[in-house]
Enzyme design. Structure first.
Site, PDB file in Angstrom:
ATOM      1  N   PHE A 148       0.812  -1.221   0.000  1.00 47.14           N
ATOM      2  CA  PHE A 148       0.000   0.000   0.000  1.00 47.14           C
ATOM      3  C   PHE A 148       0.843   1.267   0.000  1.00 47.14           C
ATOM      4  O   PHE A 148       0.383   2.327  -0.395  1.00 47.14           O
ATOM      5  CB  PHE A 148      -0.932   0.014   1.232  1.00 47.14           C
ATOM      6  CG  PHE A 148      -0.248   0.466   2.504  1.00 47.14           C
ATOM      7  CD1 PHE A 148      -0.114   1.819   2.795  1.00 47.14           C
ATOM      8  CD2 PHE A 148       0.300  -0.449   3.395  1.00 47.14           C
ATOM      9  CE1 PHE A 148       0.541   2.242   3.948  1.00 47.14           C
ATOM     10  CE2 PHE A 148       0.954  -0.042   4.538  1.00 47.14           C
ATOM     11  CZ  PHE A 148       1.078   1.315   4.815  1.00 47.14           C
ATOM     12  N   LYS A 172      -1.127  -7.211  -9.108  1.00 47.37           N
ATOM     13  CA  LYS A 172      -2.104  -7.253  -8.004  1.00 47.37           C
ATOM     14  C   LYS A 172      -1.677  -6.183  -7.011  1.00 47.37           C
ATOM     15  O   LYS A 172      -0.842  -6.425  -6.142  1.00 47.37           O
ATOM     16  CB  LYS A 172      -2.081  -8.646  -7.369  1.00 47.37           C
ATOM     17  CG  LYS A 172      -3.375  -9.111  -6.723  1.00 47.37           C
ATOM     18  CD  LYS A 172      -3.818  -8.308  -5.529  1.00 47.37           C
ATOM     19  CE  LYS A 172      -2.968  -8.452  -4.302  1.00 47.37           C
ATOM     20  NZ  LYS A 172      -3.280  -7.389  -3.299  1.00 47.37           N
ATOM     21  N   GLU A 175      -4.936  -3.907  -1.900  1.00 44.55           N
ATOM     22  CA  GLU A 175      -6.392  -3.703  -1.878  1.00 44.55           C
ATOM     23  C   GLU A 175      -6.768  -2.486  -1.041  1.00 44.55           C
ATOM     24  O   GLU A 175      -7.919  -2.068  -1.008  1.00 44.55           O
ATOM     25  CB  GLU A 175      -7.099  -4.966  -1.346  1.00 44.55           C
ATOM     26  CG  GLU A 175      -6.820  -5.346   0.104  1.00 44.55           C
ATOM     27  CD  GLU A 175      -5.531  -6.152   0.281  1.00 44.55           C
ATOM     28  OE1 GLU A 175      -4.538  -5.901  -0.438  1.00 44.55           O
ATOM     29  OE2 GLU A 175      -5.514  -7.023   1.179  1.00 44.55           O
ATOM     30  N   ARG A 176      -5.771  -1.876  -0.351  1.00 44.67           N
ATOM     31  CA  ARG A 176      -6.101  -0.722   0.492  1.00 44.67           C
ATOM     32  C   ARG A 176      -6.101   0.584  -0.294  1.00 44.67           C
ATOM     33  O   ARG A 176      -6.742   1.544   0.105  1.00 44.67           O
ATOM     34  CB  ARG A 176      -5.108  -0.620   1.645  1.00 44.67           C
ATOM     35  CG  ARG A 176      -5.198  -1.840   2.558  1.00 44.67           C
ATOM     36  CD  ARG A 176      -4.315  -1.651   3.750  1.00 44.67           C
ATOM     37  NE  ARG A 176      -3.637  -2.883   4.099  1.00 44.67           N
ATOM     38  CZ  ARG A 176      -2.609  -2.955   4.902  1.00 44.67           C
ATOM     39  NH1 ARG A 176      -2.123  -1.861   5.447  1.00 44.67           N
ATOM     40  NH2 ARG A 176      -2.049  -4.110   5.180  1.00 44.67           N
ATOM     41  N   SER A 225       5.360  -6.918   3.375  1.00 49.92           N
ATOM     42  CA  SER A 225       5.931  -7.219   4.698  1.00 49.92           C
ATOM     43  C   SER A 225       6.682  -8.555   4.671  1.00 49.92           C
ATOM     44  O   SER A 225       6.405  -9.419   3.821  1.00 49.92           O
ATOM     45  CB  SER A 225       4.807  -7.267   5.727  1.00 49.92           C
ATOM     46  OG  SER A 225       3.887  -8.270   5.361  1.00 49.92           O
ATOM     47  N   CYS A 280       9.637   1.801   3.379  1.00 48.32           N
ATOM     48  CA  CYS A 280      10.527   0.696   3.763  1.00 48.32           C
ATOM     49  C   CYS A 280      11.958   1.194   3.948  1.00 48.32           C
ATOM     50  O   CYS A 280      12.801   0.466   4.452  1.00 48.32           O
ATOM     51  CB  CYS A 280      10.480  -0.407   2.733  1.00 48.32           C
ATOM     52  SG  CYS A 280      11.154   0.132   1.176  1.00 48.32           S
TER      53      CYS A 280
HETATM   54  P1  NAD Z   1       1.576  -6.591   3.089  1.00 49.44           P
HETATM   55  O1  NAD Z   1       2.596  -7.659   3.194  1.00 49.44           O
HETATM   56  O2  NAD Z   1       0.449  -6.600   4.063  1.00 49.44           O
HETATM   57  O3  NAD Z   1       0.879  -6.624   1.631  1.00 49.44           O
HETATM   58  C1  NAD Z   1       1.657  -6.626   0.452  1.00 49.44           C
HETATM   59  C2  NAD Z   1       0.858  -7.324  -0.649  1.00 49.44           C
HETATM   60  O4  NAD Z   1       0.650  -8.688  -0.270  1.00 49.44           O
HETATM   61  C3  NAD Z   1      -0.517  -6.707  -0.878  1.00 49.44           C
HETATM   62  O5  NAD Z   1      -0.773  -6.703  -2.262  1.00 49.44           O
HETATM   63  C4  NAD Z   1      -1.451  -7.664  -0.142  1.00 49.44           C
HETATM   64  O6  NAD Z   1      -2.728  -7.745  -0.741  1.00 49.44           O
HETATM   65  C5  NAD Z   1      -0.737  -8.993  -0.257  1.00 49.44           C
HETATM   66  N1  NAD Z   1      -0.982  -9.861   0.910  1.00 49.44           N
HETATM   67  C6  NAD Z   1      -1.150  -9.472   2.200  1.00 49.44           C
HETATM   68  N2  NAD Z   1      -1.315 -10.559   2.992  1.00 49.44           N
HETATM   69  C7  NAD Z   1      -1.254 -11.636   2.183  1.00 49.44           C
HETATM   70  C8  NAD Z   1      -1.326 -13.044   2.405  1.00 49.44           C
HETATM   71  N3  NAD Z   1      -1.538 -13.532   3.618  1.00 49.44           N
HETATM   72  N4  NAD Z   1      -1.198 -13.856   1.363  1.00 49.44           N
HETATM   73  C9  NAD Z   1      -0.993 -13.376   0.116  1.00 49.44           C
HETATM   74  N5  NAD Z   1      -0.902 -12.049  -0.160  1.00 49.44           N
HETATM   75  C10 NAD Z   1      -1.024 -11.198   0.852  1.00 49.44           C
HETATM   76  O7  NAD Z   1       2.355  -5.200   3.119  1.00 49.44           O
HETATM   77  P2  NAD Z   1       1.750  -3.741   3.204  1.00 49.44           P
HETATM   78  O8  NAD Z   1       1.219  -3.517   4.582  1.00 49.44           O
HETATM   79  O9  NAD Z   1       0.866  -3.473   2.053  1.00 49.44           O
HETATM   80  O10 NAD Z   1       3.064  -2.872   2.978  1.00 49.44           O
HETATM   81  C11 NAD Z   1       3.939  -2.512   4.020  1.00 49.44           C
HETATM   82  C12 NAD Z   1       5.107  -3.458   4.105  1.00 49.44           C
HETATM   83  O11 NAD Z   1       5.791  -3.502   2.847  1.00 49.44           O
HETATM   84  C13 NAD Z   1       6.145  -3.012   5.112  1.00 49.44           C
HETATM   85  O12 NAD Z   1       6.606  -4.140   5.806  1.00 49.44           O
HETATM   86  C14 NAD Z   1       7.253  -2.419   4.247  1.00 49.44           C
HETATM   87  O13 NAD Z   1       8.530  -2.438   4.832  1.00 49.44           O
HETATM   88  C15 NAD Z   1       7.189  -3.304   3.065  1.00 49.44           C
HETATM   89  N6  NAD Z   1       7.784  -2.676   1.902  1.00 49.44           N
HETATM   90  C16 NAD Z   1       8.994  -3.132   1.494  1.00 49.44           C
HETATM   91  C17 NAD Z   1       9.631  -2.541   0.412  1.00 49.44           C
HETATM   92  C18 NAD Z   1      10.964  -3.024  -0.046  1.00 49.44           C
HETATM   93  O14 NAD Z   1      11.358  -2.641  -1.133  1.00 49.44           O
HETATM   94  N7  NAD Z   1      11.659  -3.858   0.688  1.00 49.44           N
HETATM   95  C19 NAD Z   1       9.008  -1.476  -0.256  1.00 49.44           C
HETATM   96  C20 NAD Z   1       7.763  -1.042   0.183  1.00 49.44           C
HETATM   97  C21 NAD Z   1       7.156  -1.659   1.262  1.00 49.44           C
END
Ligand code: NAD
Length: 495
Positions: A148, A172, A175-176, A225, A280
């Site tokens: 997000f 994909k 969704e937020r 994450s 991040c």
């Molecule tokens: P998230 O892991 O909750 O979601 C990321 C994606 O995964 C979304 O599209 C979500 O729909 C999907 N998702 C969530 N739970 C899932 C599951 N159980 N099974 C399959 N798919 C699932 O992350 P977020 O809250 O959207 O973003 C924040 C996180 O992303 C933070 O931890 C941040 O550090 C990380 N991030 C990392 C980078 C990097 O380059 N390392 C860059 C941006 C964000």
């Protein structure tokens, strides 16, 4: 009320099944709904991408690059609309949304360069009448799953380069805040991208599970994450797919006693609190070397934080906006409270910011916590909020050990005037992206982005040269056109 669906085979479709509300985080009010893709709709998107692949792969590289040139122009033309969508669903202040878009566009510019990058390697006369070359072929259908916090930039890390290399794509987004990703994908179509080359499904785990297991999908780029990144990597690779999964972070800035403290304080302000700490690459821990350094830093930060401007995206003069959801705000507040109960010293407490007119938004004010130690939850966990922890160390080695021992290894930086210390630090520290007097060392589009340890699962980083390798596979061709007068007799030894 807006209803957000999907872009499949060039057509906008909405699902009739599950939906989620889309709330404006600055007000807490619902402004739309997102319809979540079912497994069968996700398979439709994959099928559309698979059907588009043969013709797109055969499209001359320069024609593919020309679409990217036009896409860049569309992004620039519609910058304000894109930023408004980001602000409405994510809560980013316009100047911050504009910064994200610019970094995204830089990745489109890199993709324009794909024909040059795909030229391959050629060797003439590796044997009698034998030439050999390596070329980099597209993989087929590639999937991207994005978080997000950068609803425009992170998708642009992925599909422009993947598509310019001849792949077709299913995105994909989170969704937020999916609206900006869908709008931007439509701009790619306005730029001349054929239907089916880029498809977007709004959805959650149900859609992701199909992308990770469908045999048509050749590779998966994930950013999010760490627990989800690890699960995505395990499932995708188990199903024979190439996968790069970028995860969470806990970025430390080390400040040496010889550093320009005023400069370090100013750097820390933007790096810790910009975008509400939902980056991040945000700095969430500052390690001060020596008590005097720590005291000056804490004093400087406390005084600067008194003038932090927090509020909604309606005022571009605000420094940062709300957190993404009420649940996330509560989690951040709980981590601040845990620090206090575990013995840390709360210097600036942002748990109940006074924001007249924005009482229902998901705001947390800038928070500074001193005397943090390794055993505390606020140190161990990624907070992803406007919270800066101060840890006190005796020397550079002790400070570096903290970085090395942490489970994450995304970015880190050192503030110093000592070149020898800087060189020692950048040479030895266990993190993927390192800054020297630079708080957010985010690599430019023609390098690659990726952390170490549990911040990245997979071998290749995102975008840039690693992106090009990720979205192509090498084929090496050895060719002989024998001259009639150089005929050889059969040989049974290894050539
Ligand atoms: P998230 O892991 O909750 O979601 C990321 C994606 O995964 C979304 O599209 C979500 O729909 C999907 N998702 C969530 N739970 C899932 C599951 N159980 N099974 C399959 N798919 C699932 O992350 P977020 O809250 O959207 O973003 C924040 C996180 O992303 C933070 O931890 C941040 O550090 C990380 N991030 C990392 C980078 C990097 O380059 N390392 C860059 C941006 C964000």
């Amino acid at each position: 009320m807006n209803t957000i669906g999907h872009l499949i085979g060039g057509k906008t479709v909405t699902s009739s099944g599950r939906v989620l509300p889309l709330n404006n985080p600055a007000t807490g009010c619902q402004e739309g709904i997102v319809t979540l893709a079912s497994a069968s709709e996700t398979r439709d998107a994959i099928a559309a991408a698979a059907a588009a692949f043969p013709a797109w792969r055969a499209t001359p590289q320069s024609k593919r690059a020309q679409v990217m040139f036009r896409f860049k122009a569309e992004l620039e033309k519609h910058a304000d609309e894109i930023c408004q969508l980001v602000s409405r669903e994510h809560g980013k202040i316009p100047h911050d949304a504009a910064g994200e878009l610019v970094r995204g566009i830089e990745n489109v510019e890199y993709a324009c360069f794909a024909p040059e990058l795909l030229k391959g390697e050629f060797s003439k006369n590796v044997g009698p009448d034998i030439d050999s070359w390596s070329e980099f072929q597209p993989l087929g259908v590639v999937a991207g799953i994005t978080p997000f916090n950068f609803p425009v930039m992170v998708p642009l890390w992925m599909y422009p380069l993947a598509i310019a290399c001849g792949n077709t794509f299913v995105l994909k987004p989170s969704e937020r805040d999916p609206s900006a990703a869908i709008f931007v994908a439509q701009l790619a179509h306005d730029a001349g991208l054929p239907d089916g080359v880029l498809n977007v499904v709004s959805g959650d785990k149900e859609a992701v599970d199909v992308l990770l297991t469908d045999p048509e999908v050749q590779a998966v780029s994930f950013v999010g994450s760490t627990p989800v990144a690890e699960a995505v990597y395990t499932t995708a690779t188990h199903h024979g797919k190439r996968c790069q999964a970028l995860g969470g972070a806990k970025n430390h800035a080390i400040v040496m006693p010889d550093a320009d403290i005023e400069n370090a304080v100013q750097s820390m302000m933007g790096a810790a609190f910009g975008s509400s700490g939902e980056r991040c690459m945000s700095i969430s821990v500052v390690v001060a070397v020596g008590q005097e350094t720590a005291d000056s830093l804490v004093e400087g930060l406390k005084s600067e934080m008194a003038s932090l401007k927090i509020g909604s995206a309606e005022n571009d003069a605000n420094d940062f906006g709300p957190l993404i959801t009420a649940e996330h705000r509560d989690r951040v507040v709980n981590l601040i409270s845990s620090a206090e109960s575990e013995g840390a010293e709360l210097i600036v407490d942002g748990r109940s910011p006074k924001l007249p007119g924005n009482e229902t938004g998901y705001f947390v004010g800038g928070t500074l916590i001193d005397q943090v130690t390794q055993d505390m939850a606020c140190y161990q966990q990624e907070i992803f909020g406007p919270v800066l922890c101060v840890v006190r160390a005796h020397n550079l080695d002790e400070a570096m050990q903290l970085v090395d021992d942490h489970e994450y290894g995304n970015g880190t930086c050192l503030f110093t005037r000592d070149g020898e210390a800087a060189r020692y630090f950048s040479d030895n520290i266990k993190a993927g992206m390192v800054g020297i007097n630079i708080p957010l060392p985010v690599p430019v589009a023609y390098h690659s982005f990726g952390g170490w340890k549990r911040s990245l699962f997979g071998d290749l980083s995102a975008y840039g040269p690693d992106g090009l390798r990720f979205y192509t596979r090498r084929k090496t061709i050895t060719q002989r056109w024998p001259s009639a007068y150089l005929r050889e007799s059969s040989s049974f030894s290894f050539p």
